[in-house]
Design a protein around this motif. Structure first.
Motif, PDB file in Angstrom:
ATOM      1  N   ASN A 164      23.815 -19.786  28.705  1.00 11.27           N
ATOM      2  CA  ASN A 164      24.156 -19.657  30.109  1.00 11.27           C
ATOM      3  C   ASN A 164      23.572 -18.334  30.605  1.00 11.27           C
ATOM      4  N   ILE A 165      22.445 -18.425  31.331  1.00  9.25           N
ATOM      5  CA  ILE A 165      21.715 -17.208  31.691  1.00  9.25           C
ATOM      6  C   ILE A 165      21.662 -17.010  33.198  1.00  9.25           C
ATOM      7  N   ASP A 166      21.974 -15.766  33.593  1.00  8.10           N
ATOM      8  CA  ASP A 166      21.960 -15.398  34.997  1.00  8.10           C
ATOM      9  C   ASP A 166      20.525 -15.075  35.431  1.00  8.10           C
ATOM     10  N   PHE A 167      19.916 -14.086  34.775  1.00  9.36           N
ATOM     11  CA  PHE A 167      18.517 -13.760  35.060  1.00  9.36           C
ATOM     12  C   PHE A 167      17.877 -13.064  33.867  1.00  9.36           C
ATOM     13  N   ILE A 168      16.547 -13.040  33.861  1.00 11.47           N
ATOM     14  CA  ILE A 168      15.797 -12.321  32.830  1.00 11.47           C
ATOM     15  C   ILE A 168      14.772 -11.434  33.535  1.00 11.47           C
ATOM     16  N   ILE A 169      14.814 -10.136  33.244  1.00 12.99           N
ATOM     17  CA  ILE A 169      13.791  -9.240  33.790  1.00 12.99           C
ATOM     18  C   ILE A 169      12.866  -8.813  32.659  1.00 12.99           C
ATOM     19  N   CYS A 170      11.560  -8.979  32.864  1.00  9.57           N
ATOM     20  CA  CYS A 170      10.568  -8.538  31.887  1.00  9.57           C
ATOM     21  C   CYS A 170       9.960  -7.237  32.374  1.00  9.57           C
ATOM     22  N   THR A 171       9.822  -6.282  31.450  1.00 15.06           N
ATOM     23  CA  THR A 171       9.255  -5.005  31.851  1.00 15.06           C
ATOM     24  C   THR A 171       8.329  -4.467  30.768  1.00 15.06           C
TER      25      THR A 171
ATOM     26  N   PRO B 230      13.547 -21.662  33.295  1.00 18.96           N
ATOM     27  CA  PRO B 230      13.264 -21.882  34.714  1.00 18.96           C
ATOM     28  C   PRO B 230      12.620 -20.651  35.364  1.00 18.96           C
ATOM     29  N   LYS B 231      11.579 -20.920  36.140  1.00 16.06           N
ATOM     30  CA  LYS B 231      10.786 -19.856  36.733  1.00 16.06           C
ATOM     31  C   LYS B 231      11.623 -18.935  37.619  1.00 16.06           C
TER      32      LYS B 231
END
Lengths: 440, 242
Positions: A369-376, A393-394
């Motif tokens: 259950n994922i809210d968001f993913i930030i790549c850095t 999901p994009k």
């Protein structure tokens, strides 16, 4: 006299380098060597024990833990805690830290620096944690690396403390040194580890190894028809449980730690083994282990009234998979939504080749259950690309190469955050998280 | 009726260096996005497989030791393998997979290893490795971005996959990288190759569909993140030359 001048100039050099904003960790060694070419021999003489710790994962934690236990027990040590694990940095630690009472040195050494360092001086004991494929960009292939280390160890008066559960580490016995082994018993614990694509072939003959038990990756209980096999360890974890921190028994002696992350069990065990071998008592070691806390962004947990976060360094598929599989359970109690902050830098210390992210099991995140993913990080887009092909999901994935900005954004928007930096991304990310939780 | 293509992935247990598995992931996903069924067949021993079932061949890279084991095994199907490539099966061969198509491979210490001898080229390996990010220019595929890491120097007169714009390529001498023979691509590019270079991925899938007689128009879906990931490296390496 030369040595005294070299040492004093080296200390001055460190001060100057720090004033100029550098970390100052390799300058002293370089200066001292310029003044006194034999400094490496003389400054490492007179020790009862010089312990080297090497391997792919866990060498920093293991060496910090060994250093901590020795300090708590009242011993004076040389320890390259300044984070420099190549020859000049190691030499610097001796030059700066050694005094007349120092009898033990605890040195984390980069696998690629062993040959160079051995040309100047050798340890009395050497601990190996594990070998996996994060440095192939720098060293060629794993087989070659193991062969190179065997060549270094051959005919040296060094006793080895080896992880018997790792066939590549076990293979080092070929060098013919005295060796004792540590390992984890079969069937006492199941590691929270996803599927791995590490080589499971015999390092001696190349045939597939036969595993009666796998802890994770290629680490476990193995035999080969050519006769190569795991060796019964002198120091074994006989019981293990992992909650917010690890509890275990080593040779049936129970102890409680303050570290989490089940793979740290090996680091605790390796520390225990080497310190028993140099003559510390059970009580001294356990006292040290029970007061040791990680503080450098390796498996650290943060919390305030509104949110929590964990940060864990991941520099190869094995350590990244660990963070992906245990993260959710650590930051969220029920199946609440979590967020991820992942950093991928590709500077020299990280390895310029980032292709290993395709061996990480990001597909596993589809069940979460994922809210968001930030790549850095400097290769943030490469991570986002990997996540697209993992089927995420994009609209949940975004990129921002600036690590501090990305970390602040992630902390602002998340309730349960799992932060996974690679090597050079660790410091900026860790500092930002620490600062955020201090202020709130 | 559902349309299926089969990707034969050779020796995934031995030849799996530097994220090469990402190529299979990319083929599978992009074929699925255009509505095909995809079956990945993991070939761990060649004698058990029927190569006539294959629609795309893929071989990754491995250490010399694992490469040797793999080559010995593939000798069982050497002739079928050659026939398929001559017949135009789309295939991707990375690093060791590429080298072993030639007629000779000499290791850094001078030992000659047996190769499949399917094409007329040779490889000599040296101790110093050619390592780093690489960019190619190709008429058919445009800019190609990857990471190379190889001791082998390959010399041939076939059409290369592309011309080196930044990096080393086949041998750091003649400016060519890889090989493009019929529908087979051989290359030293890891990275892995296909995710950041979707035109090559789509080309391999197109060719597989042609051979099967499927008319499945490629769904050139949004490739924004693919392009951005490639741009990061193009900007970095080519801005140095400005």
């Amino acid at each position: 006299m030369r040595k005294v001048i070299a040492t004093n100039l080296a200390k001055l050099g460190r001060r100057v380098s720090r004033l100029r904003g550098g970390e100052g960790s390799t300058i002293p060694g370089k200066i001292a060597q310029r003044v006194d070419p034999d400094i490496a021999k003389s400054v490492t003489a007179g020790f009862d024990d010089i312990i080297f710790i090497s391997g792919t994962n866990g060498k920093t934690t293991t060496s910090n833990l060994i250093g901590h236990i020795l300090k708590v027990s009242g011993r004076d040590i040389v320890h390259n805690i300044e984070g420099s694990n190549m020859f000049e940095g190691i030499l610097s630690s001796f030059v700066i830290q050694k005094n007349s009472k120092t009898k033990i040195a605890v040195i984390e050494i980069d696998e690629g620096s062993i040959a160079k360092t051995f040309r100047h001086f050798q340890p009395t004991k050497m601990v190996f944690t594990n070998f996996s494929r994060d440095q192939m960009d720098r060293f060629g292939e794993l087989d070659t690396l193991v062969d190179q280390i065997i060549d270094c160890l051959k005919d040296q008066d060094i006793s080895l403390i080896l992880n018997s559960d790792d066939p590549f580490v076990r293979r080092l016995a070929k060098a013919g040194n005295d060796a004792i082994y540590y390992g984890i018993d079969a069937g006492i614990y199941e590691f929270q580890e996803a599927n791995m694509t590490e080589s499971k072939f015999c390092p001696k003959c190349g045939k597939p190894l036969d595993y009666s038990w796998i802890h994770y990756s290629h680490i476990g209980h193995y035999t080969c028809e050519c006769g190569f096999s795991r060796k019964e360890p002198k120091y074994a974890i006989t019981a293990l449980s992992s909650g917010l921190s690890l509890d275990m028994s080593i040779n049936d002696i129970p102890l409680k730690t303050r570290v989490s992350g089940d793979y740290n069990a090996y680091n605790v065990l390796a520390s225990y083994a080497v310190l028993r071998e140099i003559g510390l008592s059970e009580e001294e070691i356990i006292e040290g282990i029970e007061s040791f806390q990680l503080s450098d962004g390796r498996m650290q947990y943060f919390k305030n009234d509104n949110q929590n976060a964990m940060v864990n360094l991941a520099k190869n598929p094995a350590s990244f998979n660990m963070s992906l599989t245990i993260g959710h359970n650590i930051v969220s109690e029920e199946n609440e939504a979590v967020s991820y902050l992942m950093a991928l830098n590709d500077y020299g210390a990280d390895g310029r080749d980032v292709s290993w992210i395709w061996d990480v099991d990001f597909e596993h995140l589809n069940n979460e259950n994922i809210d968001f993913i930030i790549c850095t990080g400097s290769r943030a887009e490469e991570l986002a690309l990997r996540l697209k092909y993992a089927g995420l999901p994009k609209d949940k994935v975004s990129c921002n190469q600036n690590i501090v900005a990305a970390t602040e954004q992630a902390l602002k928007q998340s309730v349960h955050l799992i932060a996974i930096p690679n090597y050079t991304a660790l410091t900026p990310m860790h500092r930002s998280i620490e600062k955020y939780f201090k202020e709130r | 009726m559902s349309k299926t293509i089969k990707i034969f992935h050779f020796f995934p247990d031995k030849l799996n260096l530097y994220g090469d598995i990402g190529n299979v992931t990319a083929l599978k996903k992009r074929a699925e996005w255009r509505g095909l069924n995809v079956e990945v067949v993991n070939v761990t021993a060649s004698e058990k497989v029927d190569l006539s079932e294959a629609d795309i061949l893929f071989i990754g890279g491995g250490s010399d030791r694992e490469q040797k084991i793999a080559t010995l095994d593939i000798f069982n199907v050497q002739e079928e393998f050659r026939a398929l490539i001559e017949d135009g099966i789309p295939a991707l061969m990375i690093c060791g997979g590429y080298q072993f198509l030639g007629h000779s491979y000499v290791t850094a210490d001078g030992t000659e290893l047996e190769t499949l001898n399917i094409l007329d080229f040779r490889t000599e390996s040296k101790v110093d490795r050619l390592t780093g990010n690489i960019i190619l220019e190709s008429e058919q595929f445009g800019k190609i971005v990857g990471f190379e890491n190889h001791g082998g120097r390959t010399y041939h007169n076939y059409e290369p996959l592309g011309t080196v714009v930044s990096g080393y390529g086949n041998n750091a001498e003649d400016g060519g990288e890889g090989i493009h023979y019929k529908n087979m691509i051989g290359t030293y590019l890891h990275g892995p190759l296909l995710p950041k270079n979707p035109k090559i991925t789509d080309y391999l899938i197109d060719k597989a569909c042609e051979r099967k007689g499927y008319s499945v128009p490629p769904v050139y879906e949004n490739n924004e993140i693919e392009e951005r990931a490639a741009e990061v490296m193009i900007d970095r390496l080519l801005s140095k030359n400005k």
